[in-house]
Design an enzyme around this catalytic site. Structure first.
Site, PDB file in Angstrom:
ATOM      1  N   SER A   1       0.821  -1.208   0.000  1.00 46.16           N
ATOM      2  CA  SER A   1       0.000   0.000   0.000  1.00 46.16           C
ATOM      3  C   SER A   1       0.857   1.262   0.000  1.00 46.16           C
ATOM      4  CB  SER A   1      -0.919   0.021   1.214  1.00 46.16           C
ATOM      5  OG  SER A   1      -1.754  -1.109   1.217  1.00 46.16           O
TER       6      SER A   1
HETATM    7  N1  SAH Z   1      -1.277  -4.272   3.630  1.00 46.86           N
HETATM    8  C1  SAH Z   1      -0.607  -4.809   2.482  1.00 46.86           C
HETATM    9  C2  SAH Z   1      -1.474  -4.672   1.269  1.00 46.86           C
HETATM   10  C3  SAH Z   1      -1.255  -5.768   0.308  1.00 46.86           C
HETATM   11  S1  SAH Z   1      -2.397  -5.778  -1.043  1.00 46.86           S
HETATM   12  C4  SAH Z   1       0.723  -4.120   2.257  1.00 46.86           C
HETATM   13  O1  SAH Z   1       0.844  -2.927   2.572  1.00 46.86           O
HETATM   14  O2  SAH Z   1       1.636  -4.750   1.734  1.00 46.86           O
HETATM   15  C5  SAH Z   1      -3.738  -6.693  -0.370  1.00 46.86           C
HETATM   16  C6  SAH Z   1      -3.469  -8.105   0.042  1.00 46.86           C
HETATM   17  O3  SAH Z   1      -4.729  -8.692   0.360  1.00 46.86           O
HETATM   18  C7  SAH Z   1      -2.848  -8.997  -1.027  1.00 46.86           C
HETATM   19  O4  SAH Z   1      -1.666  -9.543  -0.542  1.00 46.86           O
HETATM   20  C8  SAH Z   1      -3.916 -10.066  -1.284  1.00 46.86           C
HETATM   21  O5  SAH Z   1      -3.372 -11.344  -1.558  1.00 46.86           O
HETATM   22  C9  SAH Z   1      -4.677 -10.061   0.022  1.00 46.86           C
HETATM   23  N2  SAH Z   1      -6.042 -10.576  -0.051  1.00 46.86           N
HETATM   24  C10 SAH Z   1      -6.961 -10.415  -1.036  1.00 46.86           C
HETATM   25  N3  SAH Z   1      -8.102 -11.047  -0.725  1.00 46.86           N
HETATM   26  C11 SAH Z   1      -7.918 -11.623   0.495  1.00 46.86           C
HETATM   27  C12 SAH Z   1      -8.720 -12.432   1.358  1.00 46.86           C
HETATM   28  N4  SAH Z   1      -9.970 -12.768   1.040  1.00 46.86           N
HETATM   29  N5  SAH Z   1      -8.183 -12.846   2.517  1.00 46.86           N
HETATM   30  C13 SAH Z   1      -6.909 -12.522   2.884  1.00 46.86           C
HETATM   31  N6  SAH Z   1      -6.103 -11.773   2.112  1.00 46.86           N
HETATM   32  C14 SAH Z   1      -6.586 -11.316   0.934  1.00 46.86           C
END
Ligand code: SAH
Length: 223
Positions: free
Chosen positions: A70
């Site tokens: 993010s």
């Molecule tokens: N907070 C993270 C954001 C990563 S992007 C950072 O700053 O790095 C969002 C993440 O949500 C991805 O890694 C994706 O695989 C995960 N994601 C998507 N759907 C999901 C679900 N149903 N349960 C758990 N994780 C999920």
């Protein structure tokens, strides 16, 4: 709560980080605690080496598997919201990804629970938490679209992937006066919502914070 030893980080200068913090202030982030944690958290270790030199730009970046770390402004904004109505002890994050948002939160609340559906990303994030000696993070490899019943209720839940509508289960896992901060909407164009449980009731108040772009919340897990 943890604090991070900055010794030997070396990778990026203090000036680069200071510039990022100034940018967050210019965009309206006011919490000194949040700004201090962003200043001292080594975002470059949450990226692959090839992109590490861009770690202190205020932008989201790819972390593999079609996912992104993010943008610092969004991390700061969501964290500021978590802390906005008094101390929060237990927080659930949905979508660990790189682990950066998790690490920021872990320095400001007692205990962070975080779930990720892609095992390879979760494993890398866990390794980073170990390196940073962060011990108040509990990780789960699961579909966060149904929350994480096991440790509920939570004082706050933050979603870092966007569902098309708010999953009911998340509301049920909020403690009295709990907060849910989550991007909602169709692919690539969502609104960041703040939903507040009204005391012990089953009533919730909702506020739209801003327009955002998150990756979609997907069902099931990837081994
Ligand atoms: N907070 C993270 C954001 C990563 S992007 C950072 O700053 O790095 C969002 C993440 O949500 C991805 O890694 C994706 O695989 C995960 N994601 C998507 N759907 C999901 C679900 N149903 N349960 C758990 N994780 C999920």
């Amino acid at each position: 709560m943890n604090s991070i030893d900055l010794g030997g980080v070396g990778m990026t200068s203090q000036r680069t980080r200071e510039r990022l913090v100034q940018r967050l202030k210019d965009q309206g982030i006011t919490s000194q605690r949040v700004l201090d944690v962003i200043r001292t958290t080594p975002r470059h270790i949450f990226l692959d080496e090839a992109l590490a030199h861009r770690a202190y730009e205020d932008t989201s970046l790819p972390i593999g598997y079609g996912q992104t770390i993010s943008q610092p402004y969004i991390v700061a904004l969501m964290t500021e919201m978590v802390l906005s109505r008094g101390a929060r002890r237990k927080v659930l994050e949905i979508g660990t990804g790189s682990g950066y948002q998790t690490a920021v939160l872990a320095q400001l609340v007692d205990q962070v629970y975080t779930v990720e559906r892609i095992k390879a990303l979760l494993d890398k994030a866990k390794e980073r938490f170990r390196r940073l000696k962060m011990r108040n993070i509990t990780c789960g490899h699961s579909d966060g679209g149904i929350g994480w019943e096991r440790y509920a209720p939570y004082d706050a839940i933050i979603g870092t992937a966007a569902p098309e509508s708010v999953p009911e289960e998340l509301l049920h896992q909020l403690a009295p006066d709990g907060l849910l901060i989550i991007p909602v909407g169709a692919d690539g164009r969502q609104e960041l919502r703040l939903i507040v449980r009204q005391g012990e009731s089953k009533n919730f108040e909702e506020e739209v914070l801003e327009r955002v772009r998150f990756v979609p919340l997907l069902g099931g897990i990837v081994r």
